[in-house]
Design a protein around this motif. Structure first.
Motif, PDB file in Angstrom:
ATOM      1  N   VAL A 196     -35.592 -37.513  -5.783  1.00  0.00           N
ATOM      2  CA  VAL A 196     -35.747 -36.045  -5.815  1.00  0.00           C
ATOM      3  C   VAL A 196     -35.334 -35.436  -4.348  1.00  0.00           C
ATOM      4  O   VAL A 196     -36.205 -36.007  -3.301  1.00  0.00           O
ATOM      5  CB  VAL A 196     -36.974 -35.591  -6.301  1.00  0.00           C
ATOM      6  N   VAL A 197     -34.586 -34.722  -4.269  1.00  0.00           N
ATOM      7  CA  VAL A 197     -34.262 -34.109  -2.707  1.00  0.00           C
ATOM      8  C   VAL A 197     -34.650 -32.421  -3.039  1.00  0.00           C
ATOM      9  O   VAL A 197     -34.566 -31.968  -3.964  1.00  0.00           O
ATOM     10  CB  VAL A 197     -33.096 -34.341  -2.355  1.00  0.00           C
ATOM     11  N   HIS A 198     -34.694 -32.058  -1.761  1.00  0.00           N
ATOM     12  CA  HIS A 198     -34.753 -30.291  -1.830  1.00  0.00           C
ATOM     13  C   HIS A 198     -33.175 -29.597  -2.041  1.00  0.00           C
ATOM     14  O   HIS A 198     -32.319 -30.161  -1.873  1.00  0.00           O
ATOM     15  CB  HIS A 198     -35.067 -29.956  -0.548  1.00  0.00           C
ATOM     16  N   GLY A 203     -34.791 -21.974  -7.685  1.00  0.00           N
ATOM     17  CA  GLY A 203     -35.233 -22.446  -9.100  1.00  0.00           C
ATOM     18  C   GLY A 203     -36.527 -21.552  -9.343  1.00  0.00           C
ATOM     19  O   GLY A 203     -36.713 -20.911 -10.508  1.00  0.00           O
ATOM     20  N   ARG A 204     -37.449 -21.786  -8.326  1.00  0.00           N
ATOM     21  CA  ARG A 204     -38.975 -21.358  -8.944  1.00  0.00           C
ATOM     22  C   ARG A 204     -38.883 -19.931  -8.752  1.00  0.00           C
ATOM     23  O   ARG A 204     -39.611 -19.434  -9.503  1.00  0.00           O
ATOM     24  CB  ARG A 204     -39.729 -22.014  -7.533  1.00  0.00           C
ATOM     25  N   THR A 205     -37.990 -19.178  -8.110  1.00  0.00           N
ATOM     26  CA  THR A 205     -37.877 -17.447  -8.135  1.00  0.00           C
ATOM     27  C   THR A 205     -37.306 -17.287  -9.452  1.00  0.00           C
ATOM     28  O   THR A 205     -37.527 -16.021  -9.718  1.00  0.00           O
ATOM     29  CB  THR A 205     -37.177 -17.160  -6.961  1.00  0.00           C
ATOM     30  N   PRO A 209     -38.070 -23.924 -12.166  1.00  0.00           N
ATOM     31  CA  PRO A 209     -37.747 -24.677 -10.892  1.00  0.00           C
ATOM     32  C   PRO A 209     -37.317 -26.050 -11.367  1.00  0.00           C
ATOM     33  O   PRO A 209     -37.188 -26.473 -12.638  1.00  0.00           O
ATOM     34  CB  PRO A 209     -39.296 -25.198 -10.526  1.00  0.00           C
ATOM     35  N   THR A 210     -36.401 -26.610 -10.619  1.00  0.00           N
ATOM     36  CA  THR A 210     -35.560 -27.919 -11.015  1.00  0.00           C
ATOM     37  C   THR A 210     -35.821 -28.954  -9.885  1.00  0.00           C
ATOM     38  O   THR A 210     -35.731 -28.495  -8.707  1.00  0.00           O
ATOM     39  CB  THR A 210     -34.326 -27.397 -10.982  1.00  0.00           C
ATOM     40  N   VAL A 211     -35.792 -30.276 -10.444  1.00  0.00           N
ATOM     41  CA  VAL A 211     -35.748 -31.217  -9.447  1.00  0.00           C
ATOM     42  C   VAL A 211     -34.267 -31.407  -9.125  1.00  0.00           C
ATOM     43  O   VAL A 211     -33.381 -31.489  -9.944  1.00  0.00           O
ATOM     44  CB  VAL A 211     -36.437 -32.661  -9.759  1.00  0.00           C
ATOM     45  N   TYR A 261     -34.685 -29.052 -14.942  1.00  0.00           N
ATOM     46  CA  TYR A 261     -35.792 -28.479 -15.396  1.00  0.00           C
ATOM     47  C   TYR A 261     -36.684 -29.274 -16.350  1.00  0.00           C
ATOM     48  O   TYR A 261     -36.129 -29.561 -17.249  1.00  0.00           O
ATOM     49  CB  TYR A 261     -35.649 -27.128 -16.077  1.00  0.00           C
ATOM     50  N   ILE A 262     -37.929 -29.578 -16.054  1.00  0.00           N
ATOM     51  CA  ILE A 262     -38.810 -30.560 -16.769  1.00  0.00           C
ATOM     52  C   ILE A 262     -39.660 -29.532 -17.543  1.00  0.00           C
ATOM     53  O   ILE A 262     -40.136 -28.877 -17.097  1.00  0.00           O
ATOM     54  CB  ILE A 262     -39.459 -31.511 -15.742  1.00  0.00           C
ATOM     55  N   LEU A 263     -39.573 -30.041 -18.937  1.00  0.00           N
ATOM     56  CA  LEU A 263     -40.481 -29.326 -19.785  1.00  0.00           C
ATOM     57  C   LEU A 263     -42.025 -29.942 -19.699  1.00  0.00           C
ATOM     58  O   LEU A 263     -42.234 -30.938 -19.313  1.00  0.00           O
ATOM     59  CB  LEU A 263     -40.052 -29.606 -21.351  1.00  0.00           C
ATOM     60  N   GLY A 266     -45.491 -29.345 -13.747  1.00  0.00           N
ATOM     61  CA  GLY A 266     -45.635 -28.424 -12.656  1.00  0.00           C
ATOM     62  C   GLY A 266     -46.087 -28.992 -11.275  1.00  0.00           C
ATOM     63  O   GLY A 266     -46.432 -28.405 -10.651  1.00  0.00           O
ATOM     64  N   LYS A 267     -45.554 -30.221 -11.169  1.00  0.00           N
ATOM     65  CA  LYS A 267     -45.765 -30.913 -10.059  1.00  0.00           C
ATOM     66  C   LYS A 267     -44.875 -30.751  -8.821  1.00  0.00           C
ATOM     67  O   LYS A 267     -43.468 -30.793  -9.160  1.00  0.00           O
ATOM     68  CB  LYS A 267     -46.277 -32.528 -10.168  1.00  0.00           C
ATOM     69  N   MET A 268     -45.042 -31.005  -7.580  1.00  0.00           N
ATOM     70  CA  MET A 268     -44.225 -31.390  -6.662  1.00  0.00           C
ATOM     71  C   MET A 268     -43.753 -32.802  -6.334  1.00  0.00           C
ATOM     72  O   MET A 268     -44.909 -33.511  -6.234  1.00  0.00           O
ATOM     73  CB  MET A 268     -44.773 -30.728  -5.310  1.00  0.00           C
ATOM     74  N   VAL A 269     -42.605 -33.269  -6.432  1.00  0.00           N
ATOM     75  CA  VAL A 269     -42.368 -34.560  -6.546  1.00  0.00           C
ATOM     76  C   VAL A 269     -41.350 -34.951  -5.561  1.00  0.00           C
ATOM     77  O   VAL A 269     -40.523 -35.913  -5.806  1.00  0.00           O
ATOM     78  CB  VAL A 269     -42.108 -35.147  -8.061  1.00  0.00           C
ATOM     79  N   TYR A 270     -40.929 -34.181  -4.618  1.00  0.00           N
ATOM     80  CA  TYR A 270     -39.872 -34.343  -3.541  1.00  0.00           C
ATOM     81  C   TYR A 270     -40.048 -35.932  -3.055  1.00  0.00           C
ATOM     82  O   TYR A 270     -41.316 -36.450  -2.968  1.00  0.00           O
ATOM     83  CB  TYR A 270     -39.973 -33.505  -2.560  1.00  0.00           C
ATOM     84  N   GLY A 271     -38.962 -36.757  -3.004  1.00  0.00           N
ATOM     85  CA  GLY A 271     -38.987 -38.104  -2.534  1.00  0.00           C
ATOM     86  C   GLY A 271     -39.072 -39.005  -3.431  1.00  0.00           C
ATOM     87  O   GLY A 271     -38.980 -40.295  -3.161  1.00  0.00           O
TER      88      GLY A 271
HETATM   89  N1  LIG Z   1     -41.100 -27.938 -14.509  1.00  0.00           N
HETATM   90  C1  LIG Z   1     -40.495 -28.202 -13.335  1.00  0.00           C
HETATM   91  N2  LIG Z   1     -39.121 -28.831 -13.420  1.00  0.00           N
HETATM   92  C2  LIG Z   1     -38.860 -29.205 -12.161  1.00  0.00           C
HETATM   93  N3  LIG Z   1     -39.145 -29.400 -11.105  1.00  0.00           N
HETATM   94  C3  LIG Z   1     -40.375 -28.978 -10.971  1.00  0.00           C
HETATM   95  C4  LIG Z   1     -41.370 -28.189 -12.224  1.00  0.00           C
HETATM   96  N4  LIG Z   1     -42.448 -27.796 -11.934  1.00  0.00           N
HETATM   97  C5  LIG Z   1     -42.358 -27.937 -10.299  1.00  0.00           C
HETATM   98  N5  LIG Z   1     -41.398 -28.661  -9.790  1.00  0.00           N
HETATM   99  C6  LIG Z   1     -41.175 -28.688  -8.681  1.00  0.00           C
HETATM  100  O1  LIG Z   1     -40.457 -27.463  -7.782  1.00  0.00           O
HETATM  101  C7  LIG Z   1     -39.625 -28.120  -7.141  1.00  0.00           C
HETATM  102  C8  LIG Z   1     -38.319 -27.382  -7.456  1.00  0.00           C
HETATM  103  O2  LIG Z   1     -38.571 -25.928  -7.113  1.00  0.00           O
HETATM  104  P1  LIG Z   1     -37.026 -25.264  -6.765  1.00  0.00           P
HETATM  105  O3  LIG Z   1     -37.419 -23.626  -6.499  1.00  0.00           O
HETATM  106  O4  LIG Z   1     -35.973 -25.586  -7.787  1.00  0.00           O
HETATM  107  O5  LIG Z   1     -36.598 -25.973  -5.409  1.00  0.00           O
HETATM  108  P2  LIG Z   1     -35.570 -26.769  -4.699  1.00  0.00           P
HETATM  109  O6  LIG Z   1     -34.349 -26.398  -5.415  1.00  0.00           O
HETATM  110  O7  LIG Z   1     -35.735 -26.357  -3.144  1.00  0.00           O
HETATM  111  O8  LIG Z   1     -36.118 -28.033  -5.051  1.00  0.00           O
HETATM  112  C9  LIG Z   1     -39.159 -29.663  -7.662  1.00  0.00           C
HETATM  113  O9  LIG Z   1     -38.319 -30.538  -6.754  1.00  0.00           O
HETATM  114  C10 LIG Z   1     -40.520 -29.978  -8.050  1.00  0.00           C
HETATM  115  O10 LIG Z   1     -40.978 -30.693  -7.182  1.00  0.00           O
END
Ligand SMILES: Nc1ncnc2c1ncn2[C@@H]1O[C@H](COP(=O)(O)OP(=O)(O)O)[C@@H](O)[C@H]1O
Ligand SMILES: Cc1cc2nc3c(=O)[nH]c(=O)nc-3n(C[C@H](O)[C@H](O)[C@H](O)COP(=O)(O)O)c2cc1C
Length: 318
Positions: A196-198, A203-205, A209-211, A261-263, A266-271
């Protein structure tokens, strides 16, 4: 399963002393054809009470024999995935030989002595199209090189829809996003490993949000499209919807990214390292007039993803 990595010339200390049934091949994808070869070898190993060994290579032989372009130097199974697949098939011992010029140029007599006889093979098993040595000797030549030191079993071509099951055919299916065809030739749904990278933090906006996934080097990424997937993060499997594309709604000439997008997540999982299983292609990538249009479509995609898993993959819903 024991995994032994070998760089020619090897030291005899690396070789396990027990007699084995030795299966030879590159086995990219470990597809149904490969499974038939390994299955035949496993049957022979059981019958003779021998360990089942496989000898494969760290990289594709064509890398040494002639130049490959970058795209064709990618693999359906990278080494870690191949190791997992072999273990699942009941292989006891996996030799991964670095495919170098020195190894490739071994005369067939030397290859047979050092890489079959000295690996304590009582039987050598390979597919009908296996070749060895710089002049590409074939399976029909192997008994004459064996000189009675081991038996040779050649496994015939496996067809599906009157065409050979092959890594090339699977790569073509993956490239055009036909992951159903890929799964039916592989005998299991296609997998991809990554990290998982940035991304662009957009996505969040938009409420999705997408990994963003950086695939394992040299792995083959499916063609552009939107897919229903499973993703493993921190040892837990989740359902998700993946986009492989250029996010064309937000501009031209962008690089292809893999976003999921994960169903129910809601976690931050970078790296984190991830494993993705590709189940179904839902649609192609579309250029929307606005973010609002994309959001409406993403809501429909989420319904389609849940429907797909409910209808066809009930066992994955927990
Ligand atoms: N339901 C979700 N599906 C995917 N990523 C999620 C979800 N909830 C939280 N996240 C977190 O939010 C991050 C993605 O947010 P996003 O706004 O798309 O930012 P970016 O594109 O910079 O990663 C993911 O990397 C993950 O850590
Ligand atoms: C299931 C899914 C489908 C998508 N479909 C499209 C699409 O058809 N067209 C498009 O331009 N972007 C599509 N996207 C990508 C979004 O544009 C992208 O996720 C968003 O811009 C967030 O990017 P970021 O993670 O870099 O912030 C899709 C994303 C997902 C997860």
């Amino acid at each position: 399963m024991d995994v032994v990595r070998i760089h020619h010339p090897y030291s005899v200390k690396q070789i396990k002393p027990e007699p084995v049934v030795l299966t030879l091949g590159f086995f990219d994808g470990v597809h149904r054809g490969h499974q038939a070869v390994i299955g035949r070898a496993r049957e022979e190993a059981r019958k003779r009470h021998l360990r089942l060994a496989v000898m494969t290579f760290n990289q594709h032989p064509s890398l040494v024999f002639h130049q490959l372009d970058r795209r064709s130097a990618t693999y359906l199974t990278t080494i870690p995935e191949k190791i997992d697949r072999m273990a699942e098939l009941g292989v006891d011992l996996l030799y991964i030989v670095d495919f170098t010029s020195a190894f490739a140029n071994l005369a067939p007599e030397k290859f047979v002595k050092q890489y079959i006889v000295d690996l304590h093979a009582q039987v050598a098993v390979a597919g009908f199209d296996y070749t060895f040595g710089p002049q590409r000797a074939g399976m029909a030549d192997l008994p004459q090189f064996a000189k009675g030191r081991f038996d040779v079993i050649q496994v015939g071509q496996l067809n599906q829809n009157a065409e050979k099951v092959s890594s090339t055919r699977i790569r073509q299916a993956i490239d055009v996003g036909d992951i159903d065809e890929a799964a039916s030739l592989l005998g299991y749904p296609y997998h991809l490993l990554g990290t998982v990278v940035h991304g662009e933090a957009r996505g969040r906006t938009i409420g999705f949000p997408t990994v963003n996934i950086r695939p394992e080097p040299y792995s083959r990424v499916p063609g552009i499209g939107i897919y229903a997937v499973q993703i493993k993060i921190c040892d837990v499997w989740y359902l998700g919807m993946a986009s492989i594309g250029r996010n064309i709604t937000f501009g031209d000439d962008r690089d292809v990214t893999i976003e999921i997008y994960i169903l129910n997540f809601g976690k931050m999982v970078y790296g984190e390292p991830v494993e993705i299983v590709w189940y179904s292609r839902l649609r192609g990538e579309v250029k929307f007039d606005s973010a609002a249009g994309l959001i409406d479509q993403l809501k429909l995609d989420e319904v389609a993803t849940r429907d797909y898993f409910t209808q066809y993959r009930g066992e994955l819903l927990s």
